[in-house]
Design a protein around this motif. Sequence first.
Motif, PDB file in Angstrom:
ATOM      1  N   LYS A 118       0.824  -1.207   0.000  1.00  0.00           N
ATOM      2  CA  LYS A 118       0.000   0.000   0.000  1.00  0.00           C
ATOM      3  C   LYS A 118       0.858   1.257   0.000  1.00  0.00           C
ATOM      4  N   ASP A 119       2.026   1.190   0.626  1.00  0.00           N
ATOM      5  CA  ASP A 119       2.828   2.392   0.827  1.00  0.00           C
ATOM      6  C   ASP A 119       4.129   2.439   0.034  1.00  0.00           C
ATOM      7  N   THR A 120       4.627   1.278  -0.415  1.00  0.00           N
ATOM      8  CA  THR A 120       5.963   1.258  -1.011  1.00  0.00           C
ATOM      9  C   THR A 120       6.044   0.413  -2.276  1.00  0.00           C
ATOM     10  N   ILE A 121       7.100   0.693  -3.055  1.00  0.00           N
ATOM     11  CA  ILE A 121       7.534  -0.147  -4.165  1.00  0.00           C
ATOM     12  C   ILE A 121       9.009  -0.423  -3.905  1.00  0.00           C
ATOM     13  N   ARG A 122       9.338  -1.654  -3.615  1.00  0.00           N
ATOM     14  CA  ARG A 122      10.723  -1.981  -3.244  1.00  0.00           C
ATOM     15  C   ARG A 122      11.535  -2.363  -4.491  1.00  0.00           C
ATOM     16  N   ILE A 123      12.635  -1.634  -4.690  1.00  0.00           N
ATOM     17  CA  ILE A 123      13.538  -1.871  -5.806  1.00  0.00           C
ATOM     18  C   ILE A 123      14.944  -2.035  -5.246  1.00  0.00           C
ATOM     19  N   ALA A 124      15.673  -3.009  -5.745  1.00  0.00           N
ATOM     20  CA  ALA A 124      17.046  -3.247  -5.297  1.00  0.00           C
ATOM     21  C   ALA A 124      18.040  -2.741  -6.338  1.00  0.00           C
ATOM     22  N   TYR A 125      19.164  -2.254  -5.871  1.00  0.00           N
ATOM     23  CA  TYR A 125      20.275  -1.967  -6.788  1.00  0.00           C
ATOM     24  C   TYR A 125      21.423  -2.887  -6.428  1.00  0.00           C
ATOM     25  N   TYR A 126      22.041  -3.452  -7.436  1.00  0.00           N
ATOM     26  CA  TYR A 126      23.113  -4.426  -7.234  1.00  0.00           C
ATOM     27  C   TYR A 126      24.419  -3.700  -6.969  1.00  0.00           C
ATOM     28  N   SER A 127      25.124  -4.113  -5.927  1.00  0.00           N
ATOM     29  CA  SER A 127      26.430  -3.553  -5.594  1.00  0.00           C
ATOM     30  C   SER A 127      27.479  -4.636  -5.779  1.00  0.00           C
ATOM     31  N   ALA A 128      28.359  -4.443  -6.755  1.00  0.00           N
ATOM     32  CA  ALA A 128      29.354  -5.462  -7.084  1.00  0.00           C
ATOM     33  C   ALA A 128      30.419  -5.566  -5.999  1.00  0.00           C
ATOM     34  N   PRO A 129      30.895  -6.759  -5.725  1.00  0.00           N
ATOM     35  CA  PRO A 129      32.005  -6.915  -4.774  1.00  0.00           C
ATOM     36  C   PRO A 129      33.297  -6.421  -5.412  1.00  0.00           C
ATOM     37  N   PRO A 130      34.338  -6.164  -4.629  1.00  0.00           N
ATOM     38  CA  PRO A 130      35.606  -5.703  -5.203  1.00  0.00           C
ATOM     39  C   PRO A 130      36.163  -6.706  -6.213  1.00  0.00           C
TER      40      PRO A 130
END
Length: 362
Positions: A118-130
Amino acid sequence: MAAQTGPSSSSALKRYTPFIAVIAVIAIVVVILVSTSGSDKTTTTNSTSGDTAAKSKAPVPSYAEAKAAGTLGDYTWSDNCDTSSGLVKLPAYNAPPCVPKFTGDNGGDLDPAHGITKDTIRIAYYSAPPDVQADALSKSVGAYDSPAQIGATDKGYIDAFSKRVELYGRKIDLVKLQGTGLSSDEKAAQADAVTAKDMKVFAVLGGPAQTKSFSSTLSDEGILCIGSCLIARPASFYKEHSPYIWPGIEPDQTSTLNVELVKKQLVGKNATYAGDAKFKDKPRTFAVLNYDTAEGDFKPVWDTWVSELQKAGVTIKGRVSYQLNIPTVQADAQALVQKLKAIDASTVIFTGDPFAPIYFTQ
């Protein structure tokens, strides 16, 4: 011609993809919400897609639809609507369509398993490892952005776009998906995609770009894979996993554009700017240099591309394929250039990653 391939998710391509990716995901979110808001039906895994939503009968029209129906005056439109185009005022060709200002019931928890409540749209961003080698190469050419900088860029775009588009009373919850392997590590990529499922996200921006398993696993779970989560695969791969994978441009499309350019601007013309004088007063001849994987995933695409070039009147004297291996890229380039010299063509048509050309041209 440069196909969208690269050594790692932190490559030079990554600094340009957040803008495209976020624009794309916002446009997709808006289409889906337009099609479902006000409905008492809960969406399922198979319905959380742009294609399905686009075919649904939306409870409210876009600006263009209202204009065509003569009902613009029946709705209140945001100041962020460009009435000349019917699109939200964003500097992008694929900006989402304007929709009426929202009031009332937004439909509640439409798909909490995929991050739409009802309140949010969850989106992930990928963070690459070193990746010591790839990061060092990126830094050497001034194309390195740290994971923190990339995350801040994604957040900045999300914040800016959220102020301009209608999200039906919801806010975007941007969360970090920490990668666990290099861009070609299939096992780690699959595990990361499962993590994304457990995070209950609607979409993922970026990813281990040289793998298949990341994007295909996301697709199987009904999660959108946006932008550089998959740098390039044949069109058949995108069709097989439609409508969950949203890349920038497919290699098949870049091939078509390249054929048109070469046919119109180079075929039958002399290699006036050739470094070797023997080519300057002769019609261009061509060699093809293309990236591929160890499994030869792109060979069918490049075979078709070369065939279309030949049909367009392009004289292909030879063809060389290469794989991107960061530790040996300089030595590999020297060997490849010797093969190109042996072909003795005036012009090389290249499709591949953004780093190897540094060594090829040297």
